[in-house]
Design a protein around this motif. Structure first.
Motif, PDB file in Angstrom:
ATOM      1  N   ASN A   1      24.788  38.524  23.518  1.00  0.00           N
ATOM      2  CA  ASN A   1      25.428  38.143  22.792  1.00  0.00           C
ATOM      3  C   ASN A   1      25.144  37.198  21.822  1.00  0.00           C
ATOM      4  N   PHE A   2      25.198  37.561  20.463  1.00  0.00           N
ATOM      5  CA  PHE A   2      24.635  36.453  19.542  1.00  0.00           C
ATOM      6  C   PHE A   2      25.168  36.594  18.162  1.00  0.00           C
ATOM      7  N   GLU A   3      24.842  35.662  17.399  1.00  0.00           N
ATOM      8  CA  GLU A   3      25.197  35.902  16.001  1.00  0.00           C
ATOM      9  C   GLU A   3      23.883  35.861  15.140  1.00  0.00           C
ATOM     10  N   LEU A   4      23.626  36.832  14.361  1.00  0.00           N
ATOM     11  CA  LEU A   4      22.326  36.867  13.535  1.00  0.00           C
ATOM     12  C   LEU A   4      22.626  36.800  12.216  1.00  0.00           C
ATOM     13  N   THR A   5      21.690  36.074  11.517  1.00  0.00           N
ATOM     14  CA  THR A   5      22.027  35.940  10.128  1.00  0.00           C
ATOM     15  C   THR A   5      20.489  36.202   9.401  1.00  0.00           C
ATOM     16  N   LEU A   6      20.339  36.932   8.273  1.00  0.00           N
ATOM     17  CA  LEU A   6      19.234  36.894   7.620  1.00  0.00           C
ATOM     18  C   LEU A   6      19.479  37.386   5.992  1.00  0.00           C
ATOM     19  N   GLU A   7      18.693  37.561   5.156  1.00  0.00           N
ATOM     20  CA  GLU A   7      18.536  38.028   3.936  1.00  0.00           C
ATOM     21  C   GLU A   7      17.607  38.886   3.692  1.00  0.00           C
TER      22      GLU A   7
END
Length: 433
Positions: free
Chosen positions: A284-290
């Protein structure tokens, strides 16, 4: 070359044909790296771009194909044998349902609908008939045909059926479906000034306080490894200028109607490529990237990856958030294959990707099986891995036979080796308790 003048017609089917001076006894697959001298016959559309490095002796032709029933020499390129053909076009589908396909051919053939293999009889054969069943959404279905005649008289005959018993040829008007090649213009969403001023690959005090963790330090590939190979990573994956970069590889490529098509097999292991995944698994997570993709580039982001020797690539265990140059790659023609899409399953709406060459900000949330895709501050996809709707959608897809696909429990984050140059930065994750 005289045929080129005066034969420019409207698009129904885009085709490339390569005739290689190689023994067909050694060729069991359709796609082969060009070796030595060869002649290529391009049958395409009005603005076909012919590669500069093609021999001046290449024969170029353009014509209008009204269907995929090619049974006479004149339907192909006369008396030529040992040629390779790549055809791409669209079929208008009125009702979303399972269709039965019947393909009779000589030589070796692959027939795809929306990038899904329907028929794959790639060994060189005398005239044979193959049957297949595939679910096709309503609207414009993009088809591809890869064909190698060998020394046999070329022959392709396509039929279909709704019930699997009563087959018929597809009416010519279903191929007169040129709107499929018109892709909605990209829209953009501005990243806030606060985000744009933040240094790359650095956690702010607020992010640290809220439990965020960097998955890429900006200087090394630490924390990542080749899929199924802990402790190693291919040389084409590098930390470069504050970015995690896959360097890409050169393949035989050409453009038709502004869309890139790449041919030729690759050995990703020897070439220092292959997919990569995080060392750790997350549930269970929140992933951010560009991400930023090269012109006509293709890649993907995975987030439920299960490492297992029976699988050779990440996509066989995980849903994919598509990374694509929508306007130049051929998959940009395929609904549910564009940037932000849950690849081959759900379209990202509205279109939120920026023009090729610009950075795109991704946010993926997975919590107790519920998943969201965000692109440039727009939420365009949401689904529940535990729902009946999900199970039904998978049952109709190319992933139906993959028993470990989309496990709602712990899985690894992964990036794809899809041959093209791609860059990632600011890769961060926060565990949801």
């Amino acid at each position: 070359m005289n045929k080129l003048t005066g034969i420019i017609l409207n698009v129904l089917v885009m085709i490339m044909i390569i005739s290689c001076n190689q023994s067909t006894k050694k060729s069991e697959q359709i796609i082969k790296e060009p070796k030595g001298s060869f002649e290529a016959v391009f049958i395409g559309v009005n603005d076909t771009i012919i590669p500069d490095d093609i021999s001046s002796e290449v024969e170029i032709d353009r014509r209008l194909l009204r269907n995929l029933n090619l049974t006479k020499d004149s339907d192909f390129i006369g008396e030529k044998r040992n040629f390779y053909m790549h055809a791409m076009g669209s079929i208008a589908i009125e009702d979303a349902q399972f269709y039965h396909f019947k393909v009779t051919s000589s030589g070796g053939i692959k027939f795809k609908i929306n990038n899904k293999d329907v028929v794959a009889n790639t060994k060189i054969h005398r005239k044979e008939t193959n049957f297949a069943k595939a679910y096709v959404d309503s609207g414009s279905a993009i088809f591809e045909v890869e064909y190698f005649s060998g020394t046999h008289k070329p022959h392709i005959f396509l039929e279909w059926s709704r019930d699997g018993e009563n087959f018929e040829t597809l009416p010519d008007e279903l191929f007169s479906n040129l709107d499929a090649f018109e892709v909605q213009a990209m829209e953009t969403s501005e990243i806030s000034s606060e985000e744009s001023l933040q240094s790359d690959n650095i956690l702010t005090d607020e992010e640290k306080k809220n439990g965020w963790k960097l998955l890429f330090d900006g200087n090394t590939t630490n924390g990542w490894h080749t899929f199924n190979k802990p402790g190693t990573i291919g040389r084409k994956w590098k930390a470069k200028d504050g970015m995690l970069v896959f360097e890409g590889r050169k393949r035989f490529e050409f453009y038709v109607a502004g869309r890139k098509i790449e041919l030729g097999t690759t050995n990703k292991v020897l070439d220092g490529g292959e997919d990569i995944v995080t060392d750790d698994a997350y549930e269970n997570f929140e992933l951010t990237l560009e991400w930023k993709i090269s012109e006509a580039g293709n890649n993907g982001i995975f987030y439920t990856v299960q490492e297992n020797e029976k699988y050779d690539e990440c996509w066989k265990t995980s849903p994919e958030m598509q990374v694509l140059d929508n306007n130049r790659h051929k998959d940009g023609l395929i609904y549910k294959h564009r940037s932000g899409d849950l690849y081959d399953l759900m379209a990202f709406k509205p279109i939120g990707v920026k023009p090729q060459g610009e950075w795109n900000k991704v946010r993926i949330i997975k919590n107790k099986g519920k998943v969201e895709h965000w692109l440039n501050n727009i939420k365009g996809v949401s689904f529940d891995l535990n729902s009946e709707e999900w199970k039904e959608m998978i049952s109709k897809s190319k992933f139906a036979h993959l028993k470990d696909f989309a496990n709602p429990g712990p899985g690894k984050i992964g990036f794809q080796d899809h041959d093209n140059l791609v860059s990632f930065k600011n890769i961060k994750i926060k565990i949801i308790e």
